[in-house]
Design a protein around this motif. Structure first.
Motif, PDB file in Angstrom:
ATOM      1  N   PHE A 152      32.081  52.935 -10.975  1.00 62.84           N
ATOM      2  CA  PHE A 152      31.108  53.871 -10.423  1.00 62.84           C
ATOM      3  C   PHE A 152      31.383  54.119  -8.943  1.00 62.84           C
ATOM      4  O   PHE A 152      31.693  53.184  -8.193  1.00 62.84           O
ATOM      5  N   LEU A 153      31.211  55.358  -8.530  1.00 63.88           N
ATOM      6  CA  LEU A 153      31.439  55.715  -7.124  1.00 63.88           C
ATOM      7  C   LEU A 153      30.306  55.172  -6.247  1.00 63.88           C
ATOM      8  O   LEU A 153      29.141  55.208  -6.638  1.00 63.88           O
ATOM      9  N   ILE A 154      30.672  54.685  -5.079  1.00 62.32           N
ATOM     10  CA  ILE A 154      29.650  54.212  -4.130  1.00 62.32           C
ATOM     11  C   ILE A 154      29.981  54.721  -2.726  1.00 62.32           C
ATOM     12  O   ILE A 154      29.822  53.988  -1.746  1.00 62.32           O
ATOM     13  N   ILE A 159      31.488  64.985 -17.064  1.00 67.55           N
ATOM     14  CA  ILE A 159      31.964  64.062 -18.103  1.00 67.55           C
ATOM     15  C   ILE A 159      31.762  62.641 -17.593  1.00 67.55           C
ATOM     16  O   ILE A 159      32.273  62.287 -16.527  1.00 67.55           O
ATOM     17  N   GLY A 160      30.993  61.842 -18.328  1.00 63.40           N
ATOM     18  CA  GLY A 160      30.772  60.436 -17.959  1.00 63.40           C
ATOM     19  C   GLY A 160      29.946  60.259 -16.696  1.00 63.40           C
ATOM     20  O   GLY A 160      30.476  59.868 -15.658  1.00 63.40           O
ATOM     21  N   PRO A 161      28.635  60.537 -16.753  1.00 60.06           N
ATOM     22  CA  PRO A 161      27.799  60.399 -15.544  1.00 60.06           C
ATOM     23  C   PRO A 161      27.576  58.956 -15.098  1.00 60.06           C
ATOM     24  O   PRO A 161      27.128  58.745 -13.957  1.00 60.06           O
ATOM     25  N   VAL A 170      27.690  64.509 -20.247  1.00 59.18           N
ATOM     26  CA  VAL A 170      27.977  63.870 -21.538  1.00 59.18           C
ATOM     27  C   VAL A 170      28.437  62.434 -21.298  1.00 59.18           C
ATOM     28  O   VAL A 170      29.477  62.205 -20.657  1.00 59.18           O
ATOM     29  N   GLU A 171      27.675  61.471 -21.795  1.00 60.07           N
ATOM     30  CA  GLU A 171      27.965  60.046 -21.564  1.00 60.07           C
ATOM     31  C   GLU A 171      28.060  59.312 -22.901  1.00 60.07           C
ATOM     32  O   GLU A 171      27.164  59.400 -23.731  1.00 60.07           O
ATOM     33  N   ILE A 172      29.128  58.540 -23.074  1.00 64.50           N
ATOM     34  CA  ILE A 172      29.358  57.857 -24.359  1.00 64.50           C
ATOM     35  C   ILE A 172      28.529  56.565 -24.513  1.00 64.50           C
ATOM     36  O   ILE A 172      28.156  56.196 -25.628  1.00 64.50           O
ATOM     37  N   GLY A 179      27.170  61.078 -26.094  1.00 63.44           N
ATOM     38  CA  GLY A 179      28.241  61.395 -27.033  1.00 63.44           C
ATOM     39  C   GLY A 179      29.602  61.191 -26.402  1.00 63.44           C
ATOM     40  O   GLY A 179      29.723  60.921 -25.209  1.00 63.44           O
ATOM     41  N   ASP A 180      30.618  61.344 -27.263  1.00 60.91           N
ATOM     42  CA  ASP A 180      32.014  61.211 -26.843  1.00 60.91           C
ATOM     43  C   ASP A 180      32.517  62.607 -26.474  1.00 60.91           C
ATOM     44  O   ASP A 180      32.469  63.513 -27.309  1.00 60.91           O
ATOM     45  N   ILE A 181      32.987  62.791 -25.263  1.00 56.48           N
ATOM     46  CA  ILE A 181      33.408  64.124 -24.817  1.00 56.48           C
ATOM     47  C   ILE A 181      34.521  64.693 -25.707  1.00 56.48           C
ATOM     48  O   ILE A 181      34.597  65.902 -25.914  1.00 56.48           O
ATOM     49  N   LEU A 182      35.349  63.793 -26.274  1.00 56.24           N
ATOM     50  CA  LEU A 182      36.453  64.293 -27.104  1.00 56.24           C
ATOM     51  C   LEU A 182      35.957  64.829 -28.452  1.00 56.24           C
ATOM     52  O   LEU A 182      36.696  65.477 -29.180  1.00 56.24           O
ATOM     53  N   ALA A 192      34.077  65.661 -12.674  1.00 58.21           N
ATOM     54  CA  ALA A 192      33.985  64.325 -13.263  1.00 58.21           C
ATOM     55  C   ALA A 192      34.788  63.297 -12.485  1.00 58.21           C
ATOM     56  O   ALA A 192      35.818  63.616 -11.888  1.00 58.21           O
ATOM     57  N   ASN A 193      34.265  62.084 -12.501  1.00 61.21           N
ATOM     58  CA  ASN A 193      35.054  60.909 -12.137  1.00 61.21           C
ATOM     59  C   ASN A 193      35.470  60.369 -13.505  1.00 61.21           C
ATOM     60  O   ASN A 193      34.703  59.689 -14.174  1.00 61.21           O
ATOM     61  N   LEU A 194      36.674  60.745 -13.941  1.00 60.26           N
ATOM     62  CA  LEU A 194      37.048  60.538 -15.347  1.00 60.26           C
ATOM     63  C   LEU A 194      37.290  59.073 -15.700  1.00 60.26           C
ATOM     64  O   LEU A 194      37.783  58.304 -14.872  1.00 60.26           O
ATOM     65  N   TYR A 254      39.708  56.619 -16.898  1.00 61.07           N
ATOM     66  CA  TYR A 254      41.161  56.795 -16.789  1.00 61.07           C
ATOM     67  C   TYR A 254      41.907  56.599 -18.111  1.00 61.07           C
ATOM     68  O   TYR A 254      43.006  57.106 -18.270  1.00 61.07           O
ATOM     69  N   TYR A 255      41.280  55.875 -19.078  1.00 59.17           N
ATOM     70  CA  TYR A 255      42.020  55.603 -20.316  1.00 59.17           C
ATOM     71  C   TYR A 255      42.202  56.856 -21.171  1.00 59.17           C
ATOM     72  O   TYR A 255      43.006  56.852 -22.100  1.00 59.17           O
ATOM     73  N   ILE A 256      41.426  57.904 -20.905  1.00 60.75           N
ATOM     74  CA  ILE A 256      41.583  59.129 -21.709  1.00 60.75           C
ATOM     75  C   ILE A 256      41.697  60.389 -20.835  1.00 60.75           C
ATOM     76  O   ILE A 256      41.315  61.482 -21.268  1.00 60.75           O
TER      77      ILE A 256
HETATM   78  N1  SAM Z   1      30.335  59.526 -12.898  1.00 59.66           N
HETATM   79  C1  SAM Z   1      30.082  58.114 -12.632  1.00 59.66           C
HETATM   80  C2  SAM Z   1      30.444  57.801 -11.203  1.00 59.66           C
HETATM   81  O1  SAM Z   1      31.221  58.565 -10.628  1.00 59.66           O
HETATM   82  O2  SAM Z   1      29.979  56.794 -10.675  1.00 59.66           O
HETATM   83  C3  SAM Z   1      30.828  57.209 -13.625  1.00 59.66           C
HETATM   84  C4  SAM Z   1      32.335  57.392 -13.706  1.00 59.66           C
HETATM   85  S1  SAM Z   1      33.190  56.186 -14.673  1.00 59.66           S
HETATM   86  C5  SAM Z   1      34.791  56.247 -13.958  1.00 59.66           C
HETATM   87  C6  SAM Z   1      33.501  56.996 -16.235  1.00 59.66           C
HETATM   88  C7  SAM Z   1      32.289  57.244 -17.109  1.00 59.66           C
HETATM   89  O3  SAM Z   1      32.695  57.902 -18.318  1.00 59.66           O
HETATM   90  C8  SAM Z   1      31.561  55.983 -17.552  1.00 59.66           C
HETATM   91  O4  SAM Z   1      30.172  56.155 -17.392  1.00 59.66           O
HETATM   92  C9  SAM Z   1      31.920  55.852 -19.044  1.00 59.66           C
HETATM   93  O5  SAM Z   1      30.932  55.175 -19.798  1.00 59.66           O
HETATM   94  C10 SAM Z   1      32.057  57.319 -19.448  1.00 59.66           C
HETATM   95  N2  SAM Z   1      32.926  57.564 -20.616  1.00 59.66           N
HETATM   96  C11 SAM Z   1      33.996  56.841 -21.044  1.00 59.66           C
HETATM   97  N3  SAM Z   1      34.548  57.382 -22.134  1.00 59.66           N
HETATM   98  C12 SAM Z   1      33.812  58.505 -22.424  1.00 59.66           C
HETATM   99  C13 SAM Z   1      33.878  59.483 -23.448  1.00 59.66           C
HETATM  100  N4  SAM Z   1      34.829  59.439 -24.402  1.00 59.66           N
HETATM  101  N5  SAM Z   1      32.959  60.483 -23.450  1.00 59.66           N
HETATM  102  C14 SAM Z   1      31.984  60.537 -22.501  1.00 59.66           C
HETATM  103  N6  SAM Z   1      31.876  59.619 -21.500  1.00 59.66           N
HETATM  104  C15 SAM Z   1      32.781  58.623 -21.456  1.00 59.66           C
END
Ligand code: SAM
Length: 285
Positions: free
Chosen positions: A29-31, A54-56, A75-77, A100-103, A124-126, A128-130
């Motif tokens: 998470f960003l700080i 994507i991924g809040p 959208v948050e998984i 949900g899953d963004i994919l 998004a702060n994505l 990184y694994y996807i």
């Molecule tokens: N946006 C936040 C921030 O900047 O602090 C969190 C960023 S963190 C790097 C990535 C976020 O993506 C996490 O909350 C994670 O649970 C979510 N995430 C991971 N895989 C995902 C997916 N397939 N679909 C949606 N969200 C996903």
């Protein structure tokens, strides 16, 4: 709710909910408020825009987006984050959180339902694994998108931006550059995140072209040529493409290269996007 970009506020929220980071979801998470300001500025969002996030996470970037955009769809998984987001975003009436899953998410439906089919901006702060599948789905999908402003691993940002002859050049560089103009807008060190990732990060903005500047008869065929070329990185282009399952003979590839004034021994990593387009047009004429 105070801003979560303040590390102490983030720590308090995590503690209040007993939240445990899940490595499998790429949660960092960003700080850092400066980085968030920079992301919002680079994305160019205004109150006219609907933003797809994507991924809040716990909503750190979402707070900044909600202040600056017309609407935010996030959208948050991880279902454990949903009650936290309800709390941290309770002051904003322009945010919709989808679990949900963004994919697997129908992004076109989001644009239709929340933005009358008009272009979205993606921020998004994505995880990184996807990164690559998410970026490819956004670029190749049918949803109209103005720009994509994303935090990615530094090395991946380099790959998106670089040109022929460099070690990072590959299928991702070519796909990104066919659809968009990439620009790195910030380098971000690990101490801007909680927990700290093991790699450096960068914010990159991809400004999508309404129409690609590269003319090619069949873009799908061109991308199959590109993939086959880079799957066999150490082989010459003739050997890579002839063995790449595209139904091409060595002679056909050699003849196409010769028509383009290129040597039979050339490797894919030296060709420009324009050259791949031309090669594909000749091979599949
Ligand atoms: N946006 C936040 C921030 O900047 O602090 C969190 C960023 S963190 C790097 C990535 C976020 O993506 C996490 O909350 C994670 O649970 C979510 N995430 C991971 N895989 C995902 C997916 N397939 N679909 C949606 N969200 C996903």
């Amino acid at each position: 709710m105070a801003l979560l970009s303040n590390p102490q506020v983030t720590a308090e929220v995590l503690q209040k909910y007993g939240f445990r980071f899940q490595k499998k979801f790429g949660q960092n998470f960003l700080i850092d408020g400066h980085v968030l300001d920079k992301i919002v500025e680079a994305s160019g969002i205004t109150k006219e825009d609907t933003v797809l996030e994507i991924g809040p996470g716990i909503g750190t970037m979402t707070q900044y987006l909600a202040e600056n955009a017309g609407k935010v769809i996030a959208v948050e998984i991880d279902k454990n984050l949903i009650p936290i987001l309800e709390d941290t975003l309770s002051e904003y009436d322009n945010v919709t959180v989808i679990n949900g899953d963004i994919l697997k998410t129908d992004i076109e439906a989001i644009a239709r339902e929340h933005n009358n089919g008009r272009s979205l901006k993606v921020v998004a702060n994505l995880p990184y694994y996807i990164t690559t599948p998410i970026v490819m789905a956004l670029l190749e999908g049918k949803t109209p998108i103005d720009n994509i402003t994303i935090m990615v691993q530094k090395e991946v940002a380099d790959r998106m931006q670089c040109g022929p002859g460099t070690k990072d050049y590959g299928a991702l560089s070519l796909a990104v550059q066919y659809y968009a103009k990439p620009e790195v807008v910030a380098n971000v060190p690990p101490n801007c995140f909680m927990p700290r990732p093991g790699v450096g990060s960068a914010v990159i903005r991809l400004s999508l072209y309404p129409e690609s500047p590269i003319a090619v008869k069949d873009e799908k065929k061109m991308f199959s040529v590109i993939r086959a070329s880079f799957n066999q990185r150490r082989k010459t282009l003739v050997n890579g493409l002839a063995g790449g399952g595209l139904g091409l003979s060595k002679e056909a590839v050699a003849a196409a290269l010769s028509e383009m004034g290129l040597s039979e021994n050339v490797r894919g990593e030296t060709l420009t996007l324009e050259q791949f387009a031309r090669l594909s047009d000749i091979l599949f004429a």
